[in-house]
Write an enzyme that holds these catalytic residues in place. Structure first.
Site, PDB file in Angstrom:
ATOM      1  N   GLN B 218       0.841  -1.008   0.047  1.00 26.86           N
ATOM      2  CA  GLN B 218       0.201   0.372   0.341  1.00 26.86           C
ATOM      3  C   GLN B 218       1.078   1.559  -0.052  1.00 26.86           C
ATOM      4  OE1 GLN B 218      -2.600  -1.982   2.958  1.00 26.86           O
ATOM      5  NE2 GLN B 218      -3.338   0.296   3.192  1.00 26.86           N
ATOM      6  N   ARG B 365      -9.106  -1.279   7.845  1.00 30.31           N
ATOM      7  CA  ARG B 365      -9.431  -0.570   7.585  1.00 30.31           C
ATOM      8  C   ARG B 365     -10.254   1.326   8.293  1.00 30.31           C
ATOM      9  NH1 ARG B 365     -13.755  -1.617   2.896  1.00 30.31           N
ATOM     10  NH2 ARG B 365     -14.595   0.341   1.855  1.00 30.31           N
ATOM     11  N   CYS B 366      -9.389   1.536   9.033  1.00 25.03           N
ATOM     12  CA  CYS B 366      -9.672   2.771   9.560  1.00 25.03           C
ATOM     13  C   CYS B 366      -8.601   3.839   9.244  1.00 25.03           C
ATOM     14  CB  CYS B 366      -9.014   1.543  11.712  1.00 25.03           C
ATOM     15  SG  CYS B 366      -8.787   2.323  12.592  1.00 25.03           S
ATOM     16  N   GLU B 735     -13.002   4.897   4.911  1.00 22.27           N
ATOM     17  CA  GLU B 735     -12.362   3.856   6.122  1.00 22.27           C
ATOM     18  C   GLU B 735     -14.801   4.211   7.890  1.00 22.27           C
ATOM     19  OE1 GLU B 735      -8.728   5.243   6.833  1.00 22.27           O
ATOM     20  OE2 GLU B 735      -8.012   2.957   6.559  1.00 22.27           O
TER      21      GLU B 735
END
Lengths: 166, 781, 291
Positions: B218, B365-366, B735
């Site tokens: 990522q 996802r935060c 998110e």
């Protein structure tokens, strides 16, 4: 172990190969035939990223040996498009934003194709049940359902046009 | 071209990346096949904590197709047995003497193909002497606890202590408070489990002396820098390519040992090396999220005005602190936990602790622990409402930061950029028919049925981050864009962030389309190749739109300013006489006299004013002035089956506000996906270890990802409150739903049981957990 | 995850399979749907040296009523069972069962025979077959024999099948009038094994008394379980809700579940009661509608 000869028709083309009996169908497709559209997402027959049609039925190609499909027909995502024309399911996934990272998408579409071949007008509940062997981590499924509904409409329209002799 | 629609900001443009994906023509790491490529597979520890007495690779080496078996001792000679983590800790690549978590990498087999490699992994003989595992941070902090990290100077399992807010003021408020509620909350270990696992193809070319690594990353630029520092290879001799990524969610931010071993192997064997995890390895050994033990207290007046928040956290970081937080924030952005509520003071303390569990503390996802923060405050507000006998909606309206208070300085030091919390909640309540639902609930309760309504009104914090506070390993958290307009008016955009499904190739093209008036179909977006893309910190924590999105807009505006000079030259007017309107430079007062960007682009190469540099391109490295603060109001309705404890989600409405929306179709898709992961964390997912530290949830048979059947048909709505400091007013959205959904669900389940005296249930809310409560309260069927 | 090395032979007849099984003994595994076996091979939990693929044996996928018996060939796929109109109309309990096994893709390959022959107490068909008093037909070197389902499940992953025998057919008595069956499963998500599940088959007399009761339970003991006491309590009784609750309680008491990620043992026992009760109610409704 001794390799065994197999002959398999994949996306309409017949291939002959010698394979180890333990070779998984998904590895045969990806590594022998270089058809990398079929993906691998788990080890437990859970995720469905590897779904292909074997003699028309959607199966998880990580849980089938390549030797088992000797003499059979396989359809993968690469075989969906016909003569430059997207399959309605492919079109539906694009139109309705039925994919994000794209990793589960080929398997999901293959399941959808088989569903619509059997049931041209599925309800949302029927769609959700039919795709419950395919995991998607990105979309939350809402748009996948819409994509399959789109394809169903499109395929029904196509059929009625055909039936009407236009 | 000019006649075509621009399809700029706000248009639901179909995704440009989809044609390859729907044809099975994406290129994920495992799809890469190079001549002579070898395959790597990893031997892993069956113990959570053990001394390695002996590793015998001879049987494995003798097997057909096996090229090499690499151990920690060999790596140590190359000074590669350890590597730095993104949090400034260090982590074993391969162990030389001991293992500190179950499924830790112990040795690596290199073979001609994955079948031979898998066979050889089983033939590597390792003799272990088991040591006592340390499986929770409270045990780890006991004085007689076994030391997880004897390599450190500090001889305890305590890693760091971190505080935010005003302790003295907060303590005073609690001392004087009319009402105090307190609760322990545990947010368990979970795993992002992207459907694509992690892996790489590392290829060292001895002729060019260049190392190319295709990696599930990522953050390819940051990883290139880390690789350069670890291996000593100059950075221009390393090229990291993130091809198509099959989901990231935070799990592809860390550098995993497998990447480093594969890199070592290609340098050694001068052949391409492929390493792809299987799912069990992914779940067992890759970075986890959460694992926060929280004690929270709210102080309030008797009429329900919140005055202060006090939180203590013990954070389990596993055996190495390999979280991916900004350097100055070892607990991430957890201190945003005062949430959407105006209060006088807050004080947060977090202690990081080592245990013999896999390393990590990445997001799921935060945005850096904001899920933990939101869960804490959203649960505590409901608990306070229960204490005071207030409606959970009413207590929220009473305590919201009001629209006129923005920019709002929070008690822990954040400056919220913009928001309108009451409007979002109002919209949610009206859309779902809150009053009617409450009436129905009362009727059902009278019949003995269990129905609950849960609300969550969260504030998210994304877009890390401004260079004065945000860096990873010292690299400031700016992001970047380069835009080049070709003579015919077609465009290439290169960005420093990296899509894993978010649709950057489409949305970033839309930004440029909007700013330059060029149809989106003539704009290509490239990313993920460190040889061509500008340096950036990558995509996670919903930072792409706030940072690289801003960079793209600013770079496009630089191009527009140069284009103004060319347009003036072509129209033979002064630049000041031109205005940018309807996607063209037009002469003020004579709008028909205009030049489109296509005409200007051609002139930039063929007929530019004397003294002006030819060409039409620009770049921007954008250092955001602040973070952005998306928010939302979620309402969830559940029914509980008294015979099984099953929670059935009847309805879930998400009202999100992420500022300006670039592509509403993509934003909605992001919300659906985030809600599903939030629901999964609330109801299904948990990483579980037995008393020996063996992971029990190492496959998708036991780590439970929701299917289409468990997932409800999400309903969404929106309000739009632009960010005042972002060039487009956009805030980021990926998110928010993962953060907002769990407390809405928990609040709904607790609401269904609150009349029985239930105040809190830790996630995941499994049927077994609920049923036990039903039994205790005497309402089980 | 990669299966270990293995030999493979595709057989064309039951006899050919039996001959091979006799030669190879326990080294060989029969490959039917493969949906349990192949994952076990990938995890090296199963390492057979030989796979005997029976999928090409013709005529082993029948679903037909013959002489008062429903005959299911060993190679009937779960998805075929699920879609069979005969099954849907006359054997709703089998339809209930087929549609909750694993997931739809797995069901396209998984077979009814394999679901039984695997001997896994977590599989769904065993409970149903116990409730229906099925017979399992096996062919060995000495010919064919019929094994009552009560004798079929011996231990976890162990059945009465001998290493040289092939399961060829399942026989289920055709349901009499006023009979009804149901299978009710509670799982954490699609694809999971049951936390608890119950298969129930009831026959009523003209007066509405229960004359026959079968109750099978899934994943609640070391092997598939028949709730004998619960069945007995129902016999000769008029079916009141109170009676059904009592029988469900007895069924729950008969279970011996282990605590695991699906929940503690006492929870599973409670869910067993709920599942049995719900299956009893549905079976009763169907029996009453079938008068």
């Amino acid at each position: 172990m001794e390799p065994l000869p197999i002959q398999v028709t994949v996306n309409g083309r017949t291939y002959s190969a010698e394979v180890e009996p333990r070779l998984l169908l998904v590895h045969f497709l990806r590594e022998v035939l270089n058809l990398t559209g079929t993906h691998i997402g788990c080890d437990t027959t859970s995720c469905g990223a590897c779904t292909v049609l074997w003699n028309g039925r959607p199966v998880k190609s990580c849980t089938v040996l390549a030797v088992q499909v000797d003499g059979g027909e396989i359809l993968t995502v690469e075989g969906l498009e016909g003569e430059g024309q997207l399959h309605p399911v492919q079109e539906g996934f694009w139109e309705e934003h039925g994919l994000q990272c794209g990793f589960c998408t080929p398997g999901m579409m293959m399941t959808a194709v088989a569903l619509l071949n059997e049931n041209p007008d599925p309800t949302e509940e029927e769609i959700r049940k039919a795709i419950s062997g395919n995991l998607c981590r990105c979309t939350g499924y809402v748009n996948i359902v819409k994509a399959i509904q789109y394809a169903a409409r499109k395929m029904r329209e196509g059929m009625s046009v055909h039936a009407g002799g236009v | 071209m000019a006649a075509r629609a621009v399809h700029g900001i706000g248009v639901p443009v179909k995704r440009k990346e989809d044609p390859r994906f729907i044809r099975g023509k994406g290129t994920y790491v495992d799809d890469i096949k190079l001549p002579g490529m070898l395959v790597m597979d990893i031997v892993r520890s069956p113990y959570a904590h053990a001394r390695i007495k002996r590793i015998d690779v001879s049987k494995a080496l003798a097997m057909p197709g096996v090229i090499d078996v690499i151990t920690g001792e060999e790596l140590a000679k190359a000074n590669l047995a350890w590597m730095p983590t993104l949090m400034g800790d260090r982590q074993m690549v391969l162990p030389t003497d001991r293992v500190v978590y179950y499924a830790q990498e112990v040795a690596a087999v290199i073979a001609t193909d994955r079948y031979r490699a898998a066979d050889a992994v089983l033939a590597v003989e390792v003799e272990y002497e088991p040591l006592p595992p340390v499986l929770n941070p409270f045990d780890a902090l006991k004085p007689d606890a076994p030391l997880v990290r004897p390599d450190r100077e500090q001889k305890s399992n305590h890693i760091w202590h971190w505080e935010a807010g005003d302790k003295e003021k907060t303590d005073r408020i609690f001392h004087e408070a009319e009402v105090v509620v307190a609760q322990d909350l545990y947010i368990p270990r979970i795993h992002v489990a992207s459907i694509e696992t992690c892996g790489c193809v590392a290829n060292y070319d001895p002729v060019t002396d260049k190392l190319t690594i295709w990696m599930t990353s990522q953050a390819p630029h940051a990883h290139r820098t880390v690789f350069s520092l670890v291996t000593g290879i100059p950075e221009h001799k390393i090229r990291i390519i993130s091809p198509d990524i099959g989901g990231g969610f935070g799990g592809k931010v860390p550098v995993y040992p497998g990447y480093v071993i594969a890199t070592y192997a290609t340098l050694k064997h001068k052949k391409p090396i492929k390493w792809i995890e299987d799912r069990s390895e992914n779940l067992q050994a890759d970075s986890f999220a959460r694992d926060y033990h929280i004690h929270a207290e709210l102080a309030a007046t008797r009429d329900g005005k919140i005055r202060g928040l006090r939180v203590r956290v013990v954070a389990d970081h596993g055996a190495f602190d390999a979280a991916a937080n900004p350097s100055r924030f070892p607990a991430g952005l957890f201190s945003v936990c005062t949430g959407s509520y105006d209060m006088q003071a807050a004080h947060i303390q977090v202690d990081g602790v080592y245990t013999t569990k896999p390393p990590g503390g990445v997001a799921y996802r935060c945005s850096f622990r904001v899920t933990e923060a939101v869960h804490t405050i959203e649960r505590m507000v409901d608990i306070l409402a229960d204490e005071l006998g207030m409606d959970p909606a009413e207590i929220r309206f009473k305590n919201f930061v009001q629209p006129h208070q923005f920019p709002y300085k929070s008690p822990t030091g954040w400056e919220y950029d913009s928001g309108n919390y009451p409007a979002a909640l109002q919209k949610a309540l009206e859309t779902i028919g809150y009053q009617e639902l409450r009436r129905e609930q009362a009727e059902r309760r009278a019949r003995g049925e269990l129905m609950g309504i849960g609300i969550s009104t969260f504030t998210e914090i994304v877009g890390a981050g401004p260079s004065h506070t945000f860096d990873i390993l010292g690299i400031k958290m700016f992001d970047s864009a380069e835009i080049r307009v070709h003579p015919t008016g077609a465009v290439i955009v290169r960005i420093g962030v990296q899509t894993q499904g978010q649709g950057h190739e489409t949305t970033f093209a839309q930004i440029v389309a909007e700013e330059l008036g060029i149809p989106v179909e003539y704009i290509t977006v490239e990313h993920g190749d460190t040889d061509t893309a500008p340096y950036g910190l990558g995509t996670y924590a919903s930072r792409s739109t706030p940072t690289a999105g801003a960079a793209t807009a600013v770079a496009a505006r630089k191009i527009r300013e140069k284009a103004r000079l060319i347009a003036a030259h072509l129209l033979e007017v002064s630049p000041d006489d031109l205005e940018w309107k309807d996607y063209a430079f037009r002469v003020k007062g004579a709008p028909d006299r205009h030049k489109t960007m296509q005409e200007i682009a051609f002139a930039a190469y063929t007929n530019f004013p004397l003294g002006l540099e030819p060409g039409l391109e620009a770049e921007c490295y954008y250092d955001p002035p602040n973070l952005t603060f998306p928010f939302g109001a979620y309402v969830c309705v559940v029914d509980i089956d008294r015979g099984t404890g099953q929670v059935k989600i009847r309805e879930f409405l998400a009202v999100d506000d992420c500022g300006t929306i670039i592509n509403p179709m993509i934003v909605e898709g992001q919300i659906h996906g985030g809600l599903t992961m939030g629901m999964a964390a609330a109801l299904l997912e948990e990483i579980v270890y037995d008393e020996n530290g063996t992971m029990l949830t190492g496959t998708f048979m036991d780590y439970l990802l929701p299917t289409a059947v468990e997932t409800p048909h999400w309903k969404t709505a929106k309000t739009i409150t632009p960010s005042p400091h972002h060039p487009l007013g956009a805030k980021g959205v990926g998110e928010s739903p993962t953060i907002g959904a769990p407390p809405a669900l928990v609040n709904a389940v607790v609401d269904a049981l609150s009349h029985l005296g239930v105040r809190h249930i830790d996630i995941p809310i499994t049927p077994a957990k609920v049923y036990r409560i039903l039994q205790e309260k005497g309402v089980a069927e | 995850m990669i299966p270990g090395p293995v030999r493979y032979r595709r057989v064309r007849s039951v006899d050919e399979a039996v001959v091979l099984l006799s030669q190879l003994g326990t080294d060989a595994k029969v490959l039917s749907g493969g949906q349990s076996l192949i994952p076990m091979m990938k995890f090296r939990l199963a390492e057979p040296s030989y796979l005997i693929d029976i999928n090409a044996i013709p005529g082993l996928d029948f679903i037909e009523e013959r002489g008062g018996v429903l005959c299911l060939g060993a190679l009937v796929r779960e998805s075929t069972l699920e879609r069979s109109m005969l099954v849907r109309q006359r054997y709703p309990i089998l339809h209930d069962t087929a549609e909750v096994i694993a997931d739809p893709l797995v069901r396209n390959l998984a077979t009814v025979g394999g679901n039984l022959a695997h001997g896994d107490p977590a599989n769904d068909h065993p409970a149903t077959m116990l409730a229906l008093r099925a017979q399992v037909v096996a062919r060995g070197p000495n010919g064919e024999r019929s094994i009552p389902i009560d004798d079929f499940f011996v231990d976890t992953f162990v059945t009465a099948l001998q290493p040289d025998e092939l399961l060829t057919e399942i026989r289920i008595p055709v349901p009499p009038p006023r009979s009804g069956g149901a299978y009710v499963k509670f799982e954490r998500k699609v694809g999971d094994y049951a936390i608890a599940a119950a298969g129930v088959f009831l026959v009523l007399d003209e007066a509405g008394r229960i004359t026959q009761a079968g109750i099978g339970l899934t994943n609640l003991s070391y092997k598939p379980l028949r709730a004998v006491d619960a069945e007995r309590a129902l016999l000769g009784q008029y079916a009141s809700d109170e009676l059904l609750r009592y029988a469900a309680e007895l069924a729950a008491q008969a279970t011996d579940p282990v605590s695991d990620l699906r929940g503690p043992a006492d929870y599973k026992r409670a869910v067993a009661r709920t599942m049995t009760l719900r299956a009893l109610r549905r079976a009763l409704e169907r029996a009453q509608a079938n008068a």
